[in-house]
Design a protein around this motif. Structure first.
Motif, PDB file in Angstrom:
ATOM      1  N   LEU A  75       0.856  -1.180   0.000  1.00 34.62           N
ATOM      2  CA  LEU A  75       0.000   0.000   0.000  1.00 34.62           C
ATOM      3  C   LEU A  75       0.889   1.225   0.000  1.00 34.62           C
ATOM      4  CD1 LEU A  75      -2.992   0.871   0.110  1.00 34.62           C
ATOM      5  CD2 LEU A  75      -2.735   1.091   2.583  1.00 34.62           C
ATOM      6  N   LEU A  76       0.617   2.161  -0.907  1.00 37.92           N
ATOM      7  CA  LEU A  76       1.401   3.383  -1.036  1.00 37.92           C
ATOM      8  C   LEU A  76       0.464   4.581  -1.018  1.00 37.92           C
ATOM      9  CD1 LEU A  76       4.128   4.820  -1.642  1.00 37.92           C
ATOM     10  CD2 LEU A  76       3.576   4.584  -4.077  1.00 37.92           C
ATOM     11  N   ASP A  77       0.742   5.524  -0.145  1.00 37.30           N
ATOM     12  CA  ASP A  77      -0.055   6.750  -0.021  1.00 37.30           C
ATOM     13  C   ASP A  77       0.902   7.930  -0.110  1.00 37.30           C
ATOM     14  OD1 ASP A  77      -1.740   8.820   0.593  1.00 37.30           O
ATOM     15  OD2 ASP A  77      -2.395   8.039   2.519  1.00 37.30           O
ATOM     16  N   VAL A  78       0.785   8.732  -1.185  1.00 38.04           N
ATOM     17  CA  VAL A  78       1.661   9.885  -1.411  1.00 38.04           C
ATOM     18  C   VAL A  78       0.791  11.130  -1.529  1.00 38.04           C
ATOM     19  CG1 VAL A  78       3.394  10.948  -2.903  1.00 38.04           C
ATOM     20  CG2 VAL A  78       3.361   8.456  -2.600  1.00 38.04           C
ATOM     21  N   ARG A  79       1.140  12.182  -0.787  1.00 42.74           N
ATOM     22  CA  ARG A  79       0.380  13.428  -0.813  1.00 42.74           C
ATOM     23  C   ARG A  79       1.333  14.613  -0.938  1.00 42.74           C
ATOM     24  NH1 ARG A  79      -3.029  12.420   4.760  1.00 42.74           N
ATOM     25  NH2 ARG A  79      -3.079  10.140   4.614  1.00 42.74           N
ATOM     26  N   ARG A  80       0.855  15.639  -1.618  1.00 40.94           N
ATOM     27  CA  ARG A  80       1.605  16.879  -1.750  1.00 40.94           C
ATOM     28  C   ARG A  80       0.662  18.051  -1.489  1.00 40.94           C
ATOM     29  NH1 ARG A  80       6.320  19.636  -1.169  1.00 40.94           N
ATOM     30  NH2 ARG A  80       6.161  21.613  -2.282  1.00 40.94           N
ATOM     31  N   TYR A  81       1.097  18.967  -0.645  1.00 39.39           N
ATOM     32  CA  TYR A  81       0.311  20.152  -0.315  1.00 39.39           C
ATOM     33  C   TYR A  81       1.125  21.395  -0.683  1.00 39.39           C
ATOM     34  CZ  TYR A  81      -2.045  16.716   2.674  1.00 39.39           C
ATOM     35  OH  TYR A  81      -2.685  15.609   3.158  1.00 39.39           O
ATOM     36  N   ASP A  82       0.484  22.336  -1.395  1.00 35.37           N
ATOM     37  CA  ASP A  82       1.145  23.580  -1.786  1.00 35.37           C
ATOM     38  C   ASP A  82       0.181  24.743  -1.639  1.00 35.37           C
ATOM     39  OD1 ASP A  82       3.930  23.461  -2.645  1.00 35.37           O
ATOM     40  OD2 ASP A  82       3.227  22.011  -4.131  1.00 35.37           O
ATOM     41  N   HIS A  83       0.729  25.911  -1.299  1.00 37.55           N
ATOM     42  CA  HIS A  83      -0.089  27.108  -1.279  1.00 37.55           C
ATOM     43  C   HIS A  83      -0.492  27.474  -2.701  1.00 37.55           C
ATOM     44  CE1 HIS A  83       1.552  28.625   2.849  1.00 37.55           C
ATOM     45  NE2 HIS A  83       0.902  27.492   2.921  1.00 37.55           N
ATOM     46  N   ALA A  84      -1.728  27.881  -2.857  1.00 36.93           N
ATOM     47  CA  ALA A  84      -2.241  28.320  -4.150  1.00 36.93           C
ATOM     48  C   ALA A  84      -2.885  29.682  -3.929  1.00 36.93           C
ATOM     49  CB  ALA A  84      -3.256  27.333  -4.712  1.00 36.93           C
TER      50      ALA A  84
END
Length: 564
Positions: free
Chosen positions: A383-392
């Motif tokens: 199981l692989l969970d990848v997340r990316r958060y950036d200001h917009a």
């Protein structure tokens, strides 16, 4: 001599990471005035910053404030200023002197009765979230296995009472109770031995229906490396990554809507865990030897819809199994202004090395028999969970997430290693478990118990992929504040009405691989949905619509905060 010792102390502290960059006092729950005072100390370049295990020896003097974080400080000398401990323990030896205030947050203090404190002593106990690393309400905590060990540097012994995974249709409320013993120091040991009372099974006096969970863990010179062993007889969810335990409990206990399926496992394990302080890395390697069994739904109490029938449980692979499991987590998310920014990634690999699991044979409601299916050693799942958060923009955050899991080879998996999509945690525009590859097409009874409870023939798909994109914007409505005639901002005891709005899109697919099995399963094809929501504090109200069904009906749901 004293100036030389002080200079060496400051030089050593200069190599420590900047504590001010690692904590978010404004979101910690500490009173505002205290948070501002501590933040000024953190931002002062003259402050001595210490991490890990440190000592201010007898005869040594630290000029100015001292901040210690994530460790243990022994003071036998003198601090010519304030002392602040953040997630750290402090011991004041006889003759120690602190000229200013002493503030301890999420730590312990000893020796205050034998030392001299010139200012005020304040201790904020557990419950304050000091990490600047953003922690969503379900993602990281839901990922944590029951094998995760809560961080606690205090030594002592307590009688622990807590709730297990979640309120559910198999156990009701699993109440765990038993001794919790901890030793201090860099080679700390922790021991827990908990009994599990299942309220839906019977009274606490029926010990034969109870479970248990025991663990011993040993630190090898600090928090970086730990080894441990467990023994258990528990009921665990097949999947727990998409919803928090609290959300699952509320859905089942209030509305008769259990969002998970479960199986029973009993056995032992040994593990090693590496989690270097002040780094985003956490890795665990584990060997498990355990027995898996199917377990039927019971009829626990719910506040609403108590006259409804609970959803059937799936049959799972039963038997003895030995597995090697590895988990690696990287989490460098940080709060910045409006939202969070950074990466979150978690990978888990499971390899069966011995034993076999057999899904029992059964018969459907028409009396048609189904053969048993055996899964021997050698299958692998991940199981692989990848997340990316950036200001917009100045007031928004763009979140991207990819989750994929299932069989690493093109082979079918035992049901407890499969995956199903649909519902608030994955594809909210589609019904719960709508994307299960047809595992719930048939109701079965076991051939060894034809008059017994009804089961589903399986759980879900052998492999899946889910992509999610979400934009969260913010509103900040203020009442009672204004600019005065001199251009100064005046605050007249205002109150804020803060909420976020969000729009999102999800896409997913499930695959099923051929082999002998209880029910015929097929892949799901691509599934899509779109939605929007409003988040008020820790409560989110959402609506979602499927895009590839003729029925474009709106589904409303509630989450405790952001979806991921």
């Amino acid at each position: 001599m004293r100036p030389l010792i002080s200079a060496l102390l400051l030089a050593a502290a200069a190599n420590a990471p900047a504590v001010a960059q690692e904590f978010d006092l404004r979101g910690s729950g500490i009173p505002r005035d205290a948070a501002f005072r501590i933040q000024r100390i953190l931002d002062d370049p003259s402050t001595t910053r210490l991490t890990g295990v440190a000592t201010i020896a007898a005869g040594a003097t630290a000029d100015g404030a001292v901040v210690v974080s994530d460790g243990h400080l022994t003071v036998s000398g003198t601090i010519r200023g304030d002392l602040v401990a953040l997630r750290a323990d402090v011991v004041l030896e006889p003759g120690a002197q602190v000229d200013g205030d002493v503030t301890v947050v999420d730590g312990t203090l000893r020796g205050e009765d034998v030392a001299r404190i010139g200012g005020t002593l304040t201790i904020y106990g557990e419950g304050f979230d000091l990490f600047a690393r953003a922690r969503d309400l379900h993602g990281e905590r839901a990922w944590r296995e029951r094998d995760d060990w809560p961080g606690d540097r205090r030594d002592g012994a307590d009688l622990l009472v807590r709730v297990g995974w979640n309120y559910n249709r198999v156990e009701g409320l699993p109440v765990q109770f038993g001794p919790d013993i901890r030793t201090g120091g860099p080679f700390a040991t922790r021991i827990q031995a908990l009994a599990v009372w299942r309220t839906a099974v019977g009274p606490i006096t029926r010990t034969e229906t109870m479970g248990y969970e025991a663990r011993v863990e040993q630190s090898l010179g600090g928090p970086t490396l730990r080894v441990g062993a467990t023994m258990r007889s528990t009921v665990d969810p097949i999947e727990a990554w998409s919803l928090s335990n609290l959300e699952a409990s509320l859905a089942a206990g209030l509305f008769h809507d259990d969002q998970r399926d479960y199986f029973e496992r009993q056995g032992w394990s040994v593990y090693a865990r590496v989690s270097p302080p002040r780094t985003p890395l956490d890795a665990t390697l584990e060997y498990r030897d355990e027995e898996h069994r199917s377990i039927a739904a019971r009829d626990p109490w719910t506040l609403f819809n108590g006259d409804h029938t609970w959803r059937a449980q799936p049959l799972v692979g039963e038997g003895d199994l030995s597995i090697i499991a590895g988990t690696v987590t990287w989490d460098d998310r940080r709060r910045e202004g409006f939202g969070q920014r950074g990466w979150y990634a978690r990978a888990r690999l499971v390899r069966a090395v011995d034993g076999a699991l057999t899904v029992p044979g059964g018969q459907d409601i028409s009396g048609e028999p189904t053969e048993a299916a055996t899964f021997d050693k050698g299958f692998s799942a991940g199981l692989l969970d990848v997340r990316r958060y950036d200001h917009a923009g100045s007031n928004g955050v763009l979140g991207l997430r990819l989750v994929a899991g299932g069989a690493l080879e093109r082979t079918a998996l035992p049901p407890q290693f499969q995956h199903a999509l649909g519902g608030p945690g994955t594809l909210p525009g589609h019904a719960l478990f709508a994307a299960d590859c047809g595992a719930r097409r048939a109701f079965l009874t076991r051939v060894d118990d034809p008059a017994g409870p009804t089961y589903f023939g399986g759980y879900g798909c052998d492999r899946f992929a889910l992509a999610q994109i979400e934009y969260r914007g913010g509103f900040d409505l203020r009442f009672g504040s204004e600019w005065d005639d001199e251009g100064q901002w005046r605050d007249y005891g205002h109150f804020d009405v803060d909420f976020d709005w969000t729009v999102f899109f999800d896409a997913a697919r499930g695959w099923a691989f051929e082999r002998e099995r209880l029910v015929e399963r097929t892949g799901t094809g691509m599934l899509y949905d779109v939605g929007a929501g409003i988040i008020l504090g820790g409560l989110g109200f959402y609506g979602a619509v499927p895009l590839n069904r003729q029925d474009r009906g709106l589904r409303l749901f509630v989450r405790l905060g952001p979806r991921f």
